[in-house]
Design a protein around this motif. Structure first.
Motif, PDB file in Angstrom:
ATOM      1  N   THR A   1       6.059  -1.074 -17.416  1.00 14.40           N
ATOM      2  CA  THR A   1       5.347  -1.107 -16.138  1.00 14.40           C
ATOM      3  C   THR A   1       6.274  -0.700 -15.004  1.00 14.40           C
ATOM      4  O   THR A   1       5.910   0.133 -14.162  1.00 14.40           O
ATOM      5  CB  THR A   1       4.758  -2.509 -15.884  1.00 14.40           C
ATOM      6  OG1 THR A   1       3.881  -2.853 -16.963  1.00 14.40           O
ATOM      7  CG2 THR A   1       3.990  -2.563 -14.578  1.00 14.40           C
ATOM      8  N   CYS A   2       7.472  -1.258 -14.973  1.00  8.04           N
ATOM      9  CA  CYS A   2       8.414  -0.948 -13.893  1.00  8.04           C
ATOM     10  C   CYS A   2       8.919   0.490 -13.964  1.00  8.04           C
ATOM     11  O   CYS A   2       9.218   1.094 -12.935  1.00  8.04           O
ATOM     12  CB  CYS A   2       9.579  -1.935 -13.917  1.00  8.04           C
ATOM     13  SG  CYS A   2       9.079  -3.602 -13.443  1.00  8.04           S
ATOM     14  N   LYS A   3       9.006   1.048 -15.151  1.00  9.89           N
ATOM     15  CA  LYS A   3       9.477   2.427 -15.314  1.00  9.89           C
ATOM     16  C   LYS A   3       8.442   3.458 -14.889  1.00  9.89           C
ATOM     17  O   LYS A   3       8.801   4.553 -14.456  1.00  9.89           O
ATOM     18  CB  LYS A   3       9.854   2.688 -16.774  1.00  9.89           C
ATOM     19  CG  LYS A   3      11.159   2.077 -17.203  1.00  9.89           C
ATOM     20  CD  LYS A   3      11.448   2.455 -18.642  1.00  9.89           C
ATOM     21  CE  LYS A   3      12.742   1.864 -19.125  1.00  9.89           C
ATOM     22  NZ  LYS A   3      12.997   2.192 -20.529  1.00  9.89           N
ATOM     23  N   HIS A   4       7.142   3.133 -15.014  1.00 13.73           N
ATOM     24  CA  HIS A   4       6.113   4.156 -14.846  1.00 13.73           C
ATOM     25  C   HIS A   4       5.129   3.932 -13.698  1.00 13.73           C
ATOM     26  O   HIS A   4       4.324   4.832 -13.418  1.00 13.73           O
ATOM     27  CB  HIS A   4       5.325   4.310 -16.151  1.00 13.73           C
ATOM     28  CG  HIS A   4       6.175   4.739 -17.304  1.00 13.73           C
ATOM     29  ND1 HIS A   4       6.711   6.000 -17.408  1.00 13.73           N
ATOM     30  CD2 HIS A   4       6.609   4.048 -18.389  1.00 13.73           C
ATOM     31  CE1 HIS A   4       7.423   6.086 -18.523  1.00 13.73           C
ATOM     32  NE2 HIS A   4       7.388   4.907 -19.127  1.00 13.73           N
ATOM     33  N   TYR A   5       5.169   2.770 -13.049  1.00 17.16           N
ATOM     34  CA  TYR A   5       4.190   2.479 -11.998  1.00 17.16           C
ATOM     35  C   TYR A   5       4.893   1.944 -10.756  1.00 17.16           C
ATOM     36  O   TYR A   5       5.766   1.090 -10.856  1.00 17.16           O
ATOM     37  CB  TYR A   5       3.174   1.442 -12.481  1.00 17.16           C
ATOM     38  CG  TYR A   5       2.363   1.917 -13.661  1.00 17.16           C
ATOM     39  CD1 TYR A   5       1.183   2.627 -13.471  1.00 17.16           C
ATOM     40  CD2 TYR A   5       2.788   1.671 -14.960  1.00 17.16           C
ATOM     41  CE1 TYR A   5       0.439   3.081 -14.549  1.00 17.16           C
ATOM     42  CE2 TYR A   5       2.059   2.122 -16.051  1.00 17.16           C
ATOM     43  CZ  TYR A   5       0.885   2.827 -15.846  1.00 17.16           C
ATOM     44  OH  TYR A   5       0.165   3.268 -16.919  1.00 17.16           O
ATOM     45  N   THR A   6       4.469   2.430  -9.596  1.00 19.26           N
ATOM     46  CA  THR A   6       5.021   1.935  -8.334  1.00 19.26           C
ATOM     47  C   THR A   6       4.200   0.749  -7.855  1.00 19.26           C
ATOM     48  O   THR A   6       3.067   0.521  -8.303  1.00 19.26           O
ATOM     49  CB  THR A   6       4.979   3.027  -7.246  1.00 19.26           C
ATOM     50  OG1 THR A   6       3.609   3.317  -6.943  1.00 19.26           O
ATOM     51  CG2 THR A   6       5.720   4.286  -7.681  1.00 19.26           C
ATOM     52  N   ARG A   7       4.764   0.027  -6.911  1.00 14.62           N
ATOM     53  CA  ARG A   7       4.028  -1.084  -6.302  1.00 14.62           C
ATOM     54  C   ARG A   7       2.762  -0.559  -5.625  1.00 14.62           C
ATOM     55  O   ARG A   7       1.713  -1.201  -5.683  1.00 14.62           O
ATOM     56  CB  ARG A   7       4.912  -1.813  -5.286  1.00 14.62           C
ATOM     57  CG  ARG A   7       6.031  -2.604  -5.918  1.00 14.62           C
ATOM     58  CD  ARG A   7       6.896  -3.252  -4.868  1.00 14.62           C
ATOM     59  NE  ARG A   7       7.924  -4.089  -5.479  1.00 14.62           N
ATOM     60  CZ  ARG A   7       8.701  -4.908  -4.799  1.00 14.62           C
ATOM     61  NH1 ARG A   7       8.568  -5.008  -3.489  1.00 14.62           N
ATOM     62  NH2 ARG A   7       9.601  -5.633  -5.425  1.00 14.62           N
ATOM     63  N   ALA A   8       2.863   0.603  -4.985  1.00 14.93           N
ATOM     64  CA  ALA A   8       1.700   1.190  -4.304  1.00 14.93           C
ATOM     65  C   ALA A   8       0.589   1.510  -5.302  1.00 14.93           C
ATOM     66  O   ALA A   8      -0.591   1.242  -5.038  1.00 14.93           O
ATOM     67  CB  ALA A   8       2.114   2.446  -3.542  1.00 14.93           C
TER      68      ALA A   8
ATOM     69  N   LYS B   1       0.815  -1.223   0.000  1.00 16.73           N
ATOM     70  CA  LYS B   1       0.000   0.000   0.000  1.00 16.73           C
ATOM     71  C   LYS B   1       0.848   1.272   0.000  1.00 16.73           C
ATOM     72  O   LYS B   1       0.512   2.256  -0.658  1.00 16.73           O
ATOM     73  CB  LYS B   1      -0.934  -0.010   1.212  1.00 16.73           C
ATOM     74  CG  LYS B   1      -1.931   1.111   1.244  1.00 16.73           C
ATOM     75  CD  LYS B   1      -2.886   0.943   2.417  1.00 16.73           C
ATOM     76  CE  LYS B   1      -3.956   1.997   2.359  1.00 16.73           C
ATOM     77  NZ  LYS B   1      -4.968   1.760   3.398  1.00 16.73           N
ATOM     78  N   MET B   2       1.954   1.251   0.720  1.00 15.89           N
ATOM     79  CA  MET B   2       2.819   2.430   0.825  1.00 15.89           C
ATOM     80  C   MET B   2       4.211   2.167   0.239  1.00 15.89           C
ATOM     81  O   MET B   2       5.153   2.870   0.560  1.00 15.89           O
ATOM     82  CB  MET B   2       2.935   2.865   2.292  1.00 15.89           C
ATOM     83  CG  MET B   2       1.609   3.220   2.948  1.00 15.89           C
ATOM     84  SD  MET B   2       0.756   4.577   2.125  1.00 15.89           S
ATOM     85  CE  MET B   2       1.779   5.942   2.565  1.00 15.89           C
ATOM     86  N   ASP B   3       4.316   1.174  -0.636  1.00 17.53           N
ATOM     87  CA  ASP B   3       5.595   0.829  -1.248  1.00 17.53           C
ATOM     88  C   ASP B   3       5.714   1.569  -2.578  1.00 17.53           C
ATOM     89  O   ASP B   3       5.148   1.159  -3.589  1.00 17.53           O
ATOM     90  CB  ASP B   3       5.674  -0.684  -1.455  1.00 17.53           C
ATOM     91  CG  ASP B   3       7.024  -1.152  -1.974  1.00 17.53           C
ATOM     92  OD1 ASP B   3       7.793  -0.309  -2.502  1.00 17.53           O
ATOM     93  OD2 ASP B   3       7.299  -2.358  -1.866  1.00 17.53           O
ATOM     94  N   PHE B   4       6.478   2.645  -2.578  1.00 14.32           N
ATOM     95  CA  PHE B   4       6.578   3.506  -3.755  1.00 14.32           C
ATOM     96  C   PHE B   4       7.783   3.160  -4.647  1.00 14.32           C
ATOM     97  O   PHE B   4       8.165   3.944  -5.506  1.00 14.32           O
ATOM     98  CB  PHE B   4       6.605   4.972  -3.333  1.00 14.32           C
ATOM     99  CG  PHE B   4       5.308   5.377  -2.665  1.00 14.32           C
ATOM    100  CD1 PHE B   4       4.176   5.624  -3.427  1.00 14.32           C
ATOM    101  CD2 PHE B   4       5.220   5.457  -1.279  1.00 14.32           C
ATOM    102  CE1 PHE B   4       2.980   5.957  -2.827  1.00 14.32           C
ATOM    103  CE2 PHE B   4       4.023   5.788  -0.667  1.00 14.32           C
ATOM    104  CZ  PHE B   4       2.894   6.043  -1.437  1.00 14.32           C
ATOM    105  N   GLY B   5       8.312   1.972  -4.442  1.00 10.68           N
ATOM    106  CA  GLY B   5       9.398   1.500  -5.293  1.00 10.68           C
ATOM    107  C   GLY B   5       8.849   0.884  -6.567  1.00 10.68           C
ATOM    108  O   GLY B   5       7.652   0.608  -6.684  1.00 10.68           O
ATOM    109  N   PRO B   6       9.735   0.654  -7.528  1.00  9.83           N
ATOM    110  CA  PRO B   6       9.289   0.015  -8.773  1.00  9.83           C
ATOM    111  C   PRO B   6       8.872  -1.428  -8.519  1.00  9.83           C
ATOM    112  O   PRO B   6       9.288  -2.050  -7.540  1.00  9.83           O
ATOM    113  CB  PRO B   6      10.527   0.086  -9.669  1.00  9.83           C
ATOM    114  CG  PRO B   6      11.672   0.174  -8.724  1.00  9.83           C
ATOM    115  CD  PRO B   6      11.166   0.905  -7.515  1.00  9.83           C
ATOM    116  N   LEU B   7       8.065  -1.948  -9.408  1.00  9.29           N
ATOM    117  CA  LEU B   7       7.612  -3.333  -9.293  1.00  9.29           C
ATOM    118  C   LEU B   7       8.806  -4.276  -9.135  1.00  9.29           C
ATOM    119  O   LEU B   7       8.846  -5.094  -8.236  1.00  9.29           O
ATOM    120  CB  LEU B   7       6.790  -3.697 -10.540  1.00  9.29           C
ATOM    121  CG  LEU B   7       6.190  -5.074 -10.602  1.00  9.29           C
ATOM    122  CD1 LEU B   7       5.301  -5.351  -9.400  1.00  9.29           C
ATOM    123  CD2 LEU B   7       5.396  -5.230 -11.895  1.00  9.29           C
TER     124      LEU B   7
END
Length: 192
Positions: A101-108, A87-93
Motif C-alpha cells: 500500500t505504501c509503495k503504490h498509493y499516495t495519501r491523496a 486531499k493534496m498529500d501525494f506522499g506515501p501513507l
C-alpha cells in the motif's frame, strides 16, 4: 500446568489506569516460562506497554476495523484519511513502511476513494496488519538484542513527538523500570 495463559475481559470500558494495573496483576502471578496472551488488545501503544508488562501475544480486530473507517496506523501515530488535509498529500501513507500500500498509493489517492470504494478498506487493512507485524518484530528484536528500553523510548517519541505522554503510559513503564525521555504526561491524551 497449562501450555499458556490468557488474560481476557480487558478493553471493555475500563480506564487505561485500571487496564495496565490489571495486566500487571495477571502477569506477576502467571508463570514467566509460559506464553501470556492478552485478548482483544491491539492499539500500538497498548501492545508496547503490555509487552513491557510481560505479555507475549495479542490479537484484536482493531487494525481491520479502523481501516474500514479510513484510518491507518503509522510510525507517527494513527491518521484518518477521510480528513480533507490529505486531499493534496501525494506522499506515501507511511514513509517508514515498505508494504504494498505504501509503495503504490499516495495519501491523496487513498483519501479520494475513502468514501466510495471498498478497496480502501482492503488497502488500509493490509497496511495496518503489515505495520503491526513490523512493530512486533522490531519489539522482539530489541528484546533479543537487550535494547528493549531504548526501543520503547524511541517508539513513544514517534507516537508522541511533543513528548506529552498519557499518564497511564508513563506510570506503567515506570513500574517496570523504563523511564521515558521526558517526565511530561497528560491525563487527556488518548492511546490510539
Amino acid at each position: 500446568d497449562n501450555p499458556g495463559y490468557a488474560i481476557g475481559g480487558l478493553s471493555g470500558g475500563e480506564s487505561k489506569d485500571e487496564f495496565w494495573r490489571i495486566v500487571v496483576h495477571c502477569t506477576e502471578r502467571l508463570p514467566a516460562n509460559k506464553p501470556r496472551y492478552c485478548m482483544g488488545v491491539g492499539y500500538p501503544v497498548d501492545l508496547v506497554v503490555c509487552s513491557a508488562l510481560g505479555v507475549d501475544m495479542f490479537d484484536c480486530v482493531y487494525p481491520c476495523r479502523t481501516a474500514r473507517f479510513g484510518s491507518a496506523l503509522t510510525s507517527c501515530g494513527k491518521i484518518n484519511l477521510t480528513q480533507n488535509k490529505f486531499k493534496m498529500d501525494f506522499g506515501p501513507l507511511d514513509p517508514n513502511c515498505n508494504c504494498m500500500t505504501c509503495k503504490h498509493y499516495t495519501r491523496a489517492m487513498l483519501h479520494s476513494i475513502c468514501a466510495k470504494e471498498q478497496l480502501v478498506a482492503n488497502l488500509l487493512t493490509y497496511h495496518n496488519l503489515y505495520y503491526l507485524k513490523k512493530l512486533m518484530w522490531s519489539l522482539r528484536q530489541s528484546i533479543i538484542e537487550g535494547a528493549f528500553p531504548s526501543f520503547v523510548r524511541n517508539f513513544m517519541k514517534q507516537q508522541f513527538p511533543d513528548l506529552i505522554y498519557p499518564r497511564w503510559v508513563v506510570e506503567a513503564l515506570q513500574y517496570v523500570g523504563i523511564a521515558l525521555d521526558s517526565p511530561s504526561h497528560s491525563e487527556d491524551v488518548a492511546s490510539t
